[in-house]
Design an enzyme around this catalytic site. Structure first.
Site, PDB file in Angstrom:
ATOM      1  N   ASP A  29     -31.348 160.041   4.474  1.00 24.51           N
ATOM      2  CA  ASP A  29     -30.390 160.281   3.611  1.00 24.51           C
ATOM      3  C   ASP A  29     -29.166 160.826   4.528  1.00 24.51           C
ATOM      4  OD1 ASP A  29     -29.387 160.661   1.083  1.00 24.51           O
ATOM      5  OD2 ASP A  29     -29.574 162.659   1.108  1.00 24.51           O
ATOM      6  N   GLU A  31     -25.268 162.929   4.320  1.00 28.39           N
ATOM      7  CA  GLU A  31     -24.324 163.574   3.504  1.00 28.39           C
ATOM      8  C   GLU A  31     -22.854 163.252   4.179  1.00 28.39           C
ATOM      9  OE1 GLU A  31     -25.313 165.241   1.000  1.00 28.39           O
ATOM     10  OE2 GLU A  31     -27.478 165.444   1.449  1.00 28.39           O
ATOM     11  N   ASP A  88     -25.243 154.992   2.185  1.00 23.26           N
ATOM     12  CA  ASP A  88     -25.902 155.391   3.353  1.00 23.26           C
ATOM     13  C   ASP A  88     -25.768 154.237   4.346  1.00 23.26           C
ATOM     14  OD1 ASP A  88     -26.623 158.058   2.406  1.00 23.26           O
ATOM     15  OD2 ASP A  88     -28.114 156.801   1.030  1.00 23.26           O
ATOM     16  N   TYR A 154     -31.466 172.303   1.212  1.00 29.71           N
ATOM     17  CA  TYR A 154     -31.312 171.311   0.272  1.00 29.71           C
ATOM     18  C   TYR A 154     -31.149 169.854   0.501  1.00 29.71           C
ATOM     19  CZ  TYR A 154     -28.243 168.443  -3.088  1.00 29.71           C
ATOM     20  OH  TYR A 154     -27.707 167.545  -3.717  1.00 29.71           O
ATOM     21  N   ASP A 158     -33.991 166.284   0.548  1.00 24.81           N
ATOM     22  CA  ASP A 158     -33.680 164.885  -0.200  1.00 24.81           C
ATOM     23  C   ASP A 158     -34.558 163.976   0.602  1.00 24.81           C
ATOM     24  OD1 ASP A 158     -31.862 165.905  -1.775  1.00 24.81           O
ATOM     25  OD2 ASP A 158     -30.100 165.253  -0.531  1.00 24.81           O
TER      26      ASP A 158
END
Length: 394
Positions: A29, A31, A88, A154, A158
């Site tokens: 994942d 960000e 992504d 957090y 994921d």
């Protein structure tokens, strides 16, 4: 599962990727931030093989992401797991010119084992792991440093959750025999052509009225120009000019730069600034769109009133079949394919090929040919076969 501290140097990243190189899969994942830039700013990468997990800081001084990017794009032995991974994959493509492969997207996979069209990550976790994800850090500014422990927890969650969900999902797909249904969809996600940003093709995403070659030629030239301007300035294309404004200029080109002040969506400064001059140069030099580049007309023939009703019946049949086999209707057939079928098209429709034909296409053809009807049974709409035997006469 072992959770590593935030990885901020190349040596630690290389060691991690070397271990992951022999894994069956890695959950991935990212960000990122892209609200004020053209190119998305990669701020964090999370990765897990189900045994260990880590977050990697692409913004750390001196870090080289090559070991990670090589793992994702060059190692064909490791399956890369994403959830709704289009953005992504786009980021990885922008960095390398390649896409992760082989690839598995849990959002797409859920369409084959449930009626969920686009299940969100939180709902996915709740469905498979039976607990709610803390959403408090979802809208954080991931570019700010230092990252808090809550943000990292957090973010890593994921991929640790995804690494637990994937084996269970794979078992379900194997039990139902639906794994092969997803092969084409996963290959589409990994297709580099899907992420290649060709400025000369940007005009196709802008809604324009009519098919006049001169208008479409200006639209193509202006869209390419705007894309390059946005890339050079690293700002969203809409900050240069909105789609509606661009289409309006293509359809009603100003005669001189001073007329740009009258164009809705442009500031008064365009009438005498450098960017306004560049725009006028593009408008004046744009050739008509060649015949071989003209957009295709909508496939099929006009439905008419009766055809539209047939298409509605096909859509009802699709809903019924989707419920019967617990598969997202969007995975089975698209609305435009149903309309083409109702209009008489029989070639080139995915719903008439492979598993889609077996699960839905055959019944869809029978409906069009009057061999399937609808009935209400126990308060539910169901399909029923029409008995086409001749009715005996007295």
């Amino acid at each position: 599962m072992k959770i590593h501290d935030l990885i901020t140097d190349t040596a630690a990243l290389s060691d991690l990727c070397q271990r992951f190189a022999s894994a069956d899969f890695v959950a991935v994942d990212t960000e990122f931030m892209r609200e004020s830039t053209y190119w998305p700013l990669l701020c964090l990468v999370q990765i897990s093989d189900g045994k260990e997990a880590a977050a990697i800081d692409p913004l750390a001084d001196g870090i080289d992401l090559t070991p990670l990017l090589d793992l994702l794009t060059d190692n064909e032995d490791v399956l890369k797991i994403f959830h709704a991974g289009g953005q992504d994959v786009e980021i990885i493509y922008n960095l390398t010119g390649k896409t992760p492969h082989p690839i598995f997207d849990t959002q797409i996979a859920m369409m084959a084992i449930s009626q969920s069209e686009q299940i969100g990550y939180s709902n996915l976790v709740e469905t498979w792991l039976n607990f709610s994800v803390d959403k408090g850090a979802r809208f954080t500014d991931w570019s700010r440093r230092p990252l808090t422990d809550r943000q990292l927890e957090y973010a890593i969650g994921d991929v640790t959750h995804l690494a637990k969900i994937f084996p269970r999902m794979l078992d379900r797909l194997m039990e139902t025999g639906r794994g092969e249904w997803l092969n084409v969809e996963m290959e589409k996600l990994a297709d580099p052509e899907h992420y290649r940003n060709d400025p000369d093709e940007q005009w196709r995403r802008i809604r324009a009225q009519g098919r006049k070659p001169d208008v479409l030629g200006r639209l193509k030239a202006l869209a390419a120009w705007r894309e390059i301007e946005a890339q050079d300035k690293d700002i969203p294309r809409g900050r240069i000019m909105r789609d509606e404004t661009l289409a309006d200029i293509a359809a009603h080109p100003p005669r001189q730069q001073g007329d740009l002040a009258k164009v809705r969506g442009l500031s008064n400064g365009w009438k005498d600034n450098d960017i306004g001059k560049r725009l006028m140069d593009v408008v004046s030099a744009a050739p008509p769109l060649p015949v071989d580049e003209m957009p295709e007309r909508k496939r099929g023939t006009p439905l008419g009133k009766e055809g539209a009703l047939v298409a509605d019946l096909l859509k009802l049949l699709l809903k019924i079949r989707s419920r019967e086999i617990d598969v997202a209707s969007r995975l089975i057939a698209r609305s435009d394919d149903l309309e083409n079928l109702a209009a008489g098209v029989r070639k080139g429709l995915p719903l008439l090929e492979g598993w889609r034909y077996e699960q839905f296409g055959r019944d869809a053809l029978d409906l069009v040919e009057g061999k399937v009807a609808f009935a209400v049974k126990d308060g539910r709409i169901t399909k029923t076969r029409v008995d086409d035997r001749p009715v005996p006469t007295a």
